[in-house]
Design a protein around this motif. Structure first.
Motif, PDB file in Angstrom:
ATOM      1  N   ILE A 102      44.345  36.367  46.301  1.00  0.00           N
ATOM      2  CA  ILE A 102      43.112  37.104  45.998  1.00  0.00           C
ATOM      3  C   ILE A 102      41.906  36.165  46.000  1.00  0.00           C
ATOM      4  CG2 ILE A 102      41.867  38.361  44.203  1.00  0.00           C
ATOM      5  CD1 ILE A 102      44.490  39.680  43.421  1.00  0.00           C
ATOM      6  N   GLN A 106      38.601  36.142  48.307  1.00  0.00           N
ATOM      7  CA  GLN A 106      37.286  36.328  47.708  1.00  0.00           C
ATOM      8  C   GLN A 106      36.331  35.203  48.092  1.00  0.00           C
ATOM      9  OE1 GLN A 106      37.775  36.817  43.429  1.00  0.00           O
ATOM     10  NE2 GLN A 106      37.685  39.032  43.646  1.00  0.00           N
ATOM     11  N   GLY A 129      35.683  39.910  40.988  1.00  0.00           N
ATOM     12  CA  GLY A 129      36.390  41.047  40.408  1.00  0.00           C
ATOM     13  C   GLY A 129      36.892  42.008  41.466  1.00  0.00           C
ATOM     14  N   VAL A 132      42.265  46.146  41.687  1.00  0.00           N
ATOM     15  CA  VAL A 132      43.539  45.647  42.201  1.00  0.00           C
ATOM     16  C   VAL A 132      44.618  46.687  41.939  1.00  0.00           C
ATOM     17  CG1 VAL A 132      45.296  43.846  42.067  1.00  0.00           C
ATOM     18  CG2 VAL A 132      42.875  43.250  41.803  1.00  0.00           C
ATOM     19  N   LEU A 148      46.444  38.973  35.773  1.00  0.00           N
ATOM     20  CA  LEU A 148      45.138  39.375  36.278  1.00  0.00           C
ATOM     21  C   LEU A 148      44.279  40.060  35.220  1.00  0.00           C
ATOM     22  CD1 LEU A 148      46.177  40.880  39.752  1.00  0.00           C
ATOM     23  CD2 LEU A 148      45.162  38.634  39.318  1.00  0.00           C
ATOM     24  N   PHE A 153      39.370  41.827  36.649  1.00  0.00           N
ATOM     25  CA  PHE A 153      39.807  42.824  37.615  1.00  0.00           C
ATOM     26  C   PHE A 153      40.113  44.147  36.917  1.00  0.00           C
ATOM     27  CE2 PHE A 153      41.114  38.738  39.473  1.00  0.00           C
ATOM     28  CZ  PHE A 153      40.494  38.826  40.711  1.00  0.00           C
ATOM     29  N   GLN A 154      39.824  45.237  37.598  1.00  0.00           N
ATOM     30  CA  GLN A 154      40.273  46.555  37.149  1.00  0.00           C
ATOM     31  C   GLN A 154      41.638  46.803  37.770  1.00  0.00           C
ATOM     32  OE1 GLN A 154      37.602  49.808  38.058  1.00  0.00           O
ATOM     33  NE2 GLN A 154      39.228  51.333  37.857  1.00  0.00           N
ATOM     34  N   ASP A 185      40.275  47.428  46.126  1.00  0.00           N
ATOM     35  CA  ASP A 185      39.774  46.255  46.835  1.00  0.00           C
ATOM     36  C   ASP A 185      40.936  45.359  47.275  1.00  0.00           C
ATOM     37  OD1 ASP A 185      36.803  46.557  46.508  1.00  0.00           O
ATOM     38  OD2 ASP A 185      37.404  46.580  44.399  1.00  0.00           O
ATOM     39  N   TYR A 186      42.018  45.380  46.480  1.00  0.00           N
ATOM     40  CA  TYR A 186      43.221  44.597  46.790  1.00  0.00           C
ATOM     41  C   TYR A 186      44.443  45.469  46.539  1.00  0.00           C
ATOM     42  CZ  TYR A 186      39.998  40.732  46.797  1.00  0.00           C
ATOM     43  OH  TYR A 186      38.936  39.925  47.098  1.00  0.00           O
TER      44      TYR A 186
END
Length: 305
Positions: A102, A106, A129, A132, A148, A153-154, A185-186
């Protein structure tokens, strides 16, 4: 009573030495030099040759060298208990691998490496952020989520059945997959390989993504349709991908994934149980079998994990 080590292409002798250090009285046989198959009650396996487990009439327990048991579930004789190995280092190593993947994406680490090769000074903007999504909420998935959780991260999680975990919105079953994929996003795959997850990540799956995300695949290779992955990358459905597992391993030199500019490849090394921890886990279950006690990490053959 004998313990058999069946792991073609790997150092069975080294593992036998570690087990002997724990208990010098262990009777250990290493495939293919099994002189007394009738004495084998416990087998430690990794990709055993087809049919070999049927050679042991007294077999009671089979333990996988790793966390995955694909390739073993159909080979287990009726009445034999199947276990997997999930060591502490397996969980921390997977956590670190995912975080590395990640952060490298980023910070545009690959682009800066290319700049360095050309002697080109180019400061680059980077992400912070993001959302994820973790597919697979077993011990590895939960370890990654915990790692994480405090880093901005959310977190979202998806599993076969409902699981409620702290600091994470969870989804389950095919009916909630699209909602899970809506805003990632991930996307991290840590699923076991089962009939339901084989070929899961195909063109229809990628079409459900709400926006271009970055895929980290550390589950099992056959879960990903590689041709559909390339199409998703070329169509902009994915920003990129970090792949540690493949349908065919080693990944053939002819695979177009090697040359794809937005694919990072690692050779199935995201998370590996150390020899010392493996020996302890095997010896623990061997003693439990001998004493009629509960075994660790028993696999449900119908679920495949």
């Amino acid at each position: 009573m004998s313990l058999a080590i069946i792991m073609p292409g790997r150092n069975g002798e080294g593992l036998a030495e570690r087990l002997k250090a724990l208990d010098g009285g262990l009777d250990i046989q290493i495939w293919p030099d099994i002189e007394r198959p009738e004495a084998v009650e416990f087998a430690l396996c990794w990709q055993p040759p087809q049919g070999v487990l049927g050679d042991f009439p007294a077999l009671k327990v089979v333990q996988s060298l790793g966390a995955g048991v694909d390739g073993l579930t159909e080979a287990i004789p009726l009445g034999v208990t199947l276990c997997r190995t999930v060591s502490p280092s397996l969980k921390t190593d997977m956590r670190d691998y995912v975080l590395l993947a990640i952060l490298a994406e980023q910070r545009q680490w690959d682009a800066m490496a290319a700049d360095q090769a050309q002697g080109h000074w180019q400061p680059r903007h980077y992400r912070r952020g993001g959302v994820v999504g973790i597919m697979g909420l077993g011990e590895l998935g939960q370890a990654v989520a915990a790692g994480l959780a405090g880093l901005g991260f959310q977190l979202k999680g998806w599993s076969r059945t409902l699981k409620r975990l702290p600091a994470m919105e969870t989804f389950h079953g095919p009916e909630q997959l699209e909602d899970f994929l809506a805003d990632l996003d991930y996307l991290i795959c840590l699923l076991p390989l089962t009939d339901q997850t084989r070929g899961l990540m195909d063109s229809g799956f990628f079409a459900k993504l709400g926006k271009p995300c970055y895929l980290i695949q550390a589950g099992r290779g056959p879960q990903l349709v590689e041709a559909d992955l390339r199409s998703a990358l070329d169509q902009g459905l994915l920003r990129g991908a970090c792949l540690d597992v493949f349908d065919v391993e080693p990944l053939p030199p002819s695979s177009p994934l090697w040359q794809h500019p937005r694919v990072r490849i690692t050779p199935h090394c995201a998370s590996v149980t150390s020899g010392k921890e493996l020996a302890k886990a095997v010896y623990h279950n061997y003693l439990a079998m001998c004493q009629g006690l509960a075994l660790d990490q028993v696999v449900d053959p119908e679920q495949g994990y």
